[in-house]
Design an enzyme around this catalytic site. Structure first.
Site, PDB file in Angstrom:
ATOM      1  N   ASP A 242      44.252   5.014 -34.345  1.00  0.00           N
ATOM      2  CA  ASP A 242      43.093   5.345 -35.313  1.00  0.00           C
ATOM      3  C   ASP A 242      43.109   6.660 -35.590  1.00  0.00           C
ATOM      4  O   ASP A 242      44.022   7.296 -35.487  1.00  0.00           O
ATOM      5  CB  ASP A 242      41.905   5.362 -34.214  1.00  0.00           C
ATOM      6  CG  ASP A 242      40.604   5.371 -34.979  1.00  0.00           C
ATOM      7  OD1 ASP A 242      40.423   5.167 -36.040  1.00  0.00           O
ATOM      8  OD2 ASP A 242      39.645   5.761 -34.224  1.00  0.00           O
TER       9      ASP A 242
ATOM     10  N   GLU B 232      44.187   8.587 -41.171  1.00  0.00           N
ATOM     11  CA  GLU B 232      44.202   8.615 -42.595  1.00  0.00           C
ATOM     12  C   GLU B 232      44.963   9.932 -43.010  1.00  0.00           C
ATOM     13  O   GLU B 232      45.266   9.918 -44.219  1.00  0.00           O
ATOM     14  CB  GLU B 232      42.728   8.673 -43.101  1.00  0.00           C
ATOM     15  CG  GLU B 232      41.940   7.561 -42.858  1.00  0.00           C
ATOM     16  CD  GLU B 232      41.472   7.015 -41.476  1.00  0.00           C
ATOM     17  OE1 GLU B 232      41.263   7.991 -40.531  1.00  0.00           O
ATOM     18  OE2 GLU B 232      41.467   6.057 -41.091  1.00  0.00           O
TER      19      GLU B 232
ATOM     20  N   ASP C 104      34.904   1.810 -39.490  1.00  0.00           N
ATOM     21  CA  ASP C 104      33.477   1.805 -38.869  1.00  0.00           C
ATOM     22  C   ASP C 104      32.441   1.370 -39.645  1.00  0.00           C
ATOM     23  O   ASP C 104      31.644   1.886 -40.465  1.00  0.00           O
ATOM     24  CB  ASP C 104      33.244   3.326 -38.797  1.00  0.00           C
ATOM     25  CG  ASP C 104      34.294   3.962 -37.582  1.00  0.00           C
ATOM     26  OD1 ASP C 104      34.777   3.200 -36.808  1.00  0.00           O
ATOM     27  OD2 ASP C 104      34.271   5.207 -37.390  1.00  0.00           O
TER      28      ASP C 104
END
Ligand code: GLC
Length: 801
Positions: A407, A410, A485
């Site tokens: 997670d 990015e 999300d």
């Protein structure tokens, strides 16, 4: 003496006329008077690569996206020229390169239809701010052209009239049309005059695509650095375009273990251990199938990756074992940020070995994430990836964790405006040193790759399982993914539906959404409708952020629990069908979900549909996506479709109302299909499968179906220990013939198939199996009758009167 230092803005710059041409095997190089050069490489008869240089010097060729396993080779290549063009011909394409300006036009070699033509073509602007070029391409949109793909864009399927940016971004509670979000997949497919092609712009800098938004009939794409480097992929079938793109950027390196296609339960966060057990036990008590339980960041000690909280999880190995005894696989989160802590071994190792990313002027890249101030491994360095992969040894080999969830890759950084690293951060980029401007979009991909490497090593001889949030083209080789999300709203149910389809169309099928929504809380109705959609996504997991209440299948009262169970059970029954679709994806690049346009591009009605999709090859699904619905209108693609619940036959090519109270949803089966089913299990492997049931749907005419099986884990299937069964169904007025061809060396433990017939229009008189006929006096094949046959039958003939 320099009097004026003002820059002269040069605007767009263009190639001039071609002055030389060279052919080196499959690559043709055209050089212009002003030193612009174009290399056209014939990858396959239907795939051309275009690579431009503004200096006629080409940098080292390197791509994270293109797989070394990509197919190469063509049947035919001929290059000729006339007064105005160089003409490149393959068996599928004719490509003209204009001599005066390097613009190209590509035609279908068979019927000479114009497929794709440069408008301004390649042009560029000097980037005064960063140096280098902003490289641009513009093409003329053809009449009625539509556009699809581009990864996870949370917008309508058809992208025409819109503009997008590719820059992977942490996007908590993103909305419809938010752009960019978590993924950068600069690949689109286009469709006009029933013919489809695709463009993959393999440039990892921030890139942008404009589909006839700025100018009504112009499609353009550009990037803030790097080369104009794109692949043109011709169909004419869109499914071939997607399969060829997937071949180029890679199919999953292995089949997923079957359990990974089961249902997964997740929350931020289940802790301590007693809570985890309470959840898993409740699944078993309520008999709701579930294969995986997730531990979010709170399982760690102060959010330090590769540690366990002594307070909440004092004995992880014992716990993981006990969960495994219940049939649960434990999956843990691992983020990229490594806490700055002199006493923390992972930090120490990273520091000692110089594995963390640095700023251009020297210091480490420091940023805040869950653990507070962190440094970040440079996953673009192969040595760092090796180190990272080894960090999983204890987790996987010793503790028994079965999957890892990557997670925040990015990479996400908190409390800074861009939500990520500054542009100047340096990266190794596998020996092609560069700044974050170039490495940003692939950072998460390389993290997932390193994680995959670790899981593969330490899970062996079992198959690895990884899930990632960030991705660039090609990430599908290593990992599954979720859409980030999202929010518990009806709008987000719709977004999830399109995102999963769009990802599948972008070469990445193993994807699902946080079922029920991550932020905020769904009511029971929304949760039930979302589960109905989610069981038809290749990756199927409920996840939510803990501060919004409970989101387990039993959190909304008995009525909803029963509906959720019913649909998760359906998922488990359909596992052999899904596994077969996954095999088609992993071996041929055929997407597991097919938007209607991908299923039937010649039918114009499909070009703007968002809600309906095909799951695998034969099942048409349409989620109910609004509150208080007792059904909905939906479009049926051409062909005939059986209602799963009633067996009623619907003729396609029209929009119709379908009843669907909360405990049901519109699911239709293509006529002639044979749908394999396993018995319901609480988790994969709970039961020995002693029979496979086929739902056989009558069709007047021919239809083929498949069943792929192997050991459902391990790697023996690569050595031929798989079983592929090809079925042909031929339906006539008074006869149904089913033929079977088997290949592969795997022999499944069960002996028989149970064939359940639906829609057979006659009264049966005789059944003959492999030419040995017997008379069935009392069987009426009306959808309720079944016959049991040896799994290796060759031919079944059912005749009626
Ligand atoms: C991010 C993830 C989410 C996770 C949370 C805490 O928001 O997208 O899935 O639960 O971080 O780790």
């Amino acid at each position: 003496m320099i009097l004026n230092t003002e820059l002269e803005y040069k605007g767009n710059l263009f190639p001039s006329k071609i002055i030389s041409y060279e052919k080196n095997r499959d690559t043709l190089t055209f050089t212009c008077e002003n030193n612009v050069a174009l290399q056209v490489t014939v990858i396959r008869d239907s795939v051309l690569r275009f690579r431009f240089s503004t200096t006629s010097i080409f940098e080292k060729d390197f791509s994270y996206a293109i797989t070394k396993y990509a197919s190469r080779g063509y049947n035919f290549l001929e290059v000729t020229e006339d007064d105005t063009n160089y003409i490149i011909k393959t068996s599928k394409l004719t490509c003209h390169i204009h001599k005066i300006d390097l613009r190209s036009a590509i035609y279908d070699a068979k019927d000479n239809t114009l497929i794709c033509e440069d408008e301004l073509g390649f042009h560029w602007e000097e980037s005064y701010h960063f140096g280098g070029d902003i490289v641009k391409m513009s093409k003329t949109a053809q009449e009625g052209e539509s556009y699809y793909g581009l990864g996870d864009k949370p917008t309508d399927n058809n992208l025409k009239g819109k503009r997008f940016e590719n820059w992977v971004t942490d996007s908590y509670a993103f909305g419809k049309h938010t752009d960019p979000i978590y993924k950068a997949i600069p690949f689109y497919t286009a469709l006009h005059h029933d013919k489809s092609y695709g463009i993959f712009f393999d440039n990892t800098f921030k890139s942008e695509f404009d589909f006839c938004q700025e100018r009504r009939n112009i499609t353009s794409f550009w990037a803030h650095g790097g080369d104009m480097n794109y692949y043109f992929i011709y169909g004419p079938q869109m499914s071939d375009v997607v399969a060829n793109y997937t071949d180029l950027t890679g199919k999953p390196h292995e089949m997923p273990a079957l359990w990974t296609l089961g249902y997964h339960q997740c929350k931020w966060s289940y802790y301590p251990e007693s809570k985890v057990k309470e959840i898993t036990s409740k699944f078993r008590e309520l008999q709701i199938p579930c294969d995986a339980i997730y531990l979010d960041i709170d399982y760690m000690e102060g959010f330090r990756c590769f540690t366990w909280s002594k307070e909440y999880f004092p004995e992880p190995k014992r716990m993981v074992k006990e969960l495994a005894d219940q049939g649960f696989k434990t999956i843990v989160i691992i983020d990229p940020g490594i806490k700055i802590d002199k006493d923390y071994w992972v930090f120490q190792e990273g520091l000692e070995n110089d594995y963390f990313c640095k700023r251009a002027d020297g210091p480490y890249m420091k940023g805040k994430v869950w653990p507070g101030e962190c440094y970040f491994p440079d996953f673009t360095n192969p040595k760092v990836r090796d180190w990272w992969s080894d960090l999983f040894k204890e987790l996987v080999e010793d503790i028994g964790v079965k999957g890892v969830w990557n997670d925040m890759n990015e990479p996400a950084v908190m409390d800074v405006p861009g939500k990520t690293f500054p542009d100047d951060v340096r990266h190794d980029y596998d020996g092609n040193r560069c700044s974050h401007r170039k490495a940003h979009n692939i950072y998460g991909m390389q993290m997932a790759r390193a994680t995959y490497q670790g899981l593969k090593k330490f899970s062996y001889p079992k198959r690895p399982f990884v899930i990632t949030r960030a991705a660039y083209a090609g990430t599908q080789r290593y990992t599954s993914s979720w859409t980030g999300d999202n929010v518990a709203s009806w709008e987000h149910l719709n977004i999830a539906n399109v995102q999963a389809q769009r990802m599948a169309m972008s070469g990445f099928s193993f994807v699902g959404s946080d079922i029920g929504g991550f932020a905020e809380q769904p009511n029971g109705e929304l949760y039930a409708r979302w589960i109905q959609l989610g069981v038809f996504h290749p990756f199927c997991r409920t996840h939510s952020s803990g501060d919004h209440g409970d989101q387990e299948p039993w959190a909304f009262g008995k009525n909803i629990t029963d509906i959720v169970r019913k649909f998760i059970e359906l998922r488990y029954q359909l596992l052999p069908y899904l596994y077969t679709a996954f095999w088609r994806y992993a071996s041929e690049g055929i997407p597991i979900l097919k938007s209607l346009v991908l299923f039937d591009q010649e039918d114009r009605h499909t070009h703007h549909r968002n809600d309906e999709f095909i799951f695998g090859e034969k099942i048409l699904v349409c989620p109910v996506n609004a509150p208080n619905s007792r059904g909905r209108r939906m479009y049926f693609p051409r062909g005939n479709w059986y209602n799963l619940w009633t067996d009623a036959l619907v003729e396609g090519g029209q929009e119709l109302w379908v009843d669907a109270d909360l405990d049901t949803m519109p699911i239709f089966i293509k006529e002639g299909a044979m749908i394999p089913k396993y018995p319901v299990q609480q988790y994969v492997g709970e039961k020995e499968i002693d029979e496979v049931t086929f739902d056989v749907y009558f069709k007047l005419g021919k239809e083929s179906s498949q069943l792929y099986e192997d050991a459902h884990d391990g790697f023996d299937y690569i050595k031929g220990r798989y079983s592929l069964r090809d079925f042909n169904l031929i339906g006539k007025d008074k006869e149904v013939i089913i033929q079977q061809y088997k290949s592969g060396k795997y022999d499944a433990p069960y002996q028989s198939f149970k064939l359940e017939f639906h829609g057979v229009p006659f009264k049966i008189e005789k059944v003959s199996i492999d030419k040995e006929g017997f008379v069935c006096e009392d069987i009426v094949l009306n959808g309720e009758t079944s016959i049991v046959v040896d799994k290796n039958f060759r031919e079944i003939r059912i005749t009626g009167k």
